[in-house]
Design an enzyme around this catalytic site. Sequence first.
Site, PDB file in Angstrom:
ATOM      1  N   LYS A 195      -1.906  -7.674 -40.003  1.00  0.00           N
ATOM      2  CA  LYS A 195      -3.126  -8.171 -39.376  1.00  0.00           C
ATOM      3  C   LYS A 195      -2.776  -9.357 -38.474  1.00  0.00           C
ATOM      4  CE  LYS A 195      -7.917  -8.382 -40.980  1.00  0.00           C
ATOM      5  NZ  LYS A 195      -8.797  -8.747 -42.097  1.00  0.00           N
TER       6      LYS A 195
HETATM    7  O1  G3P Z   1     -13.005  -8.910 -42.709  1.00  0.00           O
HETATM    8  C1  G3P Z   1     -13.566 -10.105 -42.227  1.00  0.00           C
HETATM    9  C2  G3P Z   1     -14.511 -10.659 -43.227  1.00  0.00           C
HETATM   10  O2  G3P Z   1     -13.827 -10.985 -44.425  1.00  0.00           O
HETATM   11  C3  G3P Z   1     -15.263 -11.855 -42.689  1.00  0.00           C
HETATM   12  O3  G3P Z   1     -16.500 -11.855 -43.300  1.00  0.00           O
HETATM   13  O4  G3P Z   1     -18.699 -12.705 -44.004  1.00  0.00           O
HETATM   14  O5  G3P Z   1     -16.762 -14.301 -43.588  1.00  0.00           O
HETATM   15  O6  G3P Z   1     -17.873 -13.148 -41.671  1.00  0.00           O
HETATM   16  P1  G3P Z   1     -17.492 -13.064 -43.142  1.00  0.00           P
END
Ligand code: G3P
Length: 217
Positions: free
Chosen positions: A83
């Site tokens: 990644k």
């Molecule tokens: O895969 C990306 C994810 O983990 C981010 O999520 O809710 O922190 O925007 P969030």
Amino acid sequence: MKFFADTAVVAEIAELDRYGLLDGVTTNPSLIAKSGRDFKEVIAEICAMISGPVSAEVAAMQFDGMVAEGEHLARIAGNVVIKLPLTLDGLRACRHFSGKGIKTNVTLCFSANQALLAAKAGATYVSPFVGRLDDIAIDGMDLIRDIRQIYDNYGFATQILAASVRNANHVRWAALAGADVATVPASVIKGLASHVLTDKGLEQFARDWAATGQSIL
Ligand code: G3P
């Protein structure tokens, strides 16, 4: 649409895998920190648990460091996906790894132009963060639709991996928009199977079946 679990919590991954709901796993530095686990150990454990792709993110911000870290991560298991952030150095590292046949997931994507660059760099996956766009009153699903149209216009093989998915509506909208994958918190994946009318109907079936006094076995 494939479902990846967006977590580094092994117990969550194991439960989803038992239900046959899992096509892969994505992690990132925040999810690793939340898990409280050693990064390389937990990636190795997850890769041994499932056959699908497991995204492991580099921490370096410059090309040379990204390559060194990515090569180290790729050696953990054959199903590791490197990644990389959607930056110029991340795109250069993506091209490096894609040229060696190593799968990549270019993350922190917030525009169609960024996604176009990721595809041109040979990314296996691009991760547009729909929830974080919603957080600033921009429709994250418009981005998924734009990327889908651009990728289809030019036949790019890069898979659209909808990320920052927060709820069941995001899953449905991502599928309608043509995302190839949604990476989703384990609780949201499990919740997709639930519906109040399913529960109500099942209770009625159980009552009516009990009233017959019969047994199938
Ligand atoms: O895969 C990306 C994810 O983990 C981010 O999520 O809710 O922190 O925007 P969030």
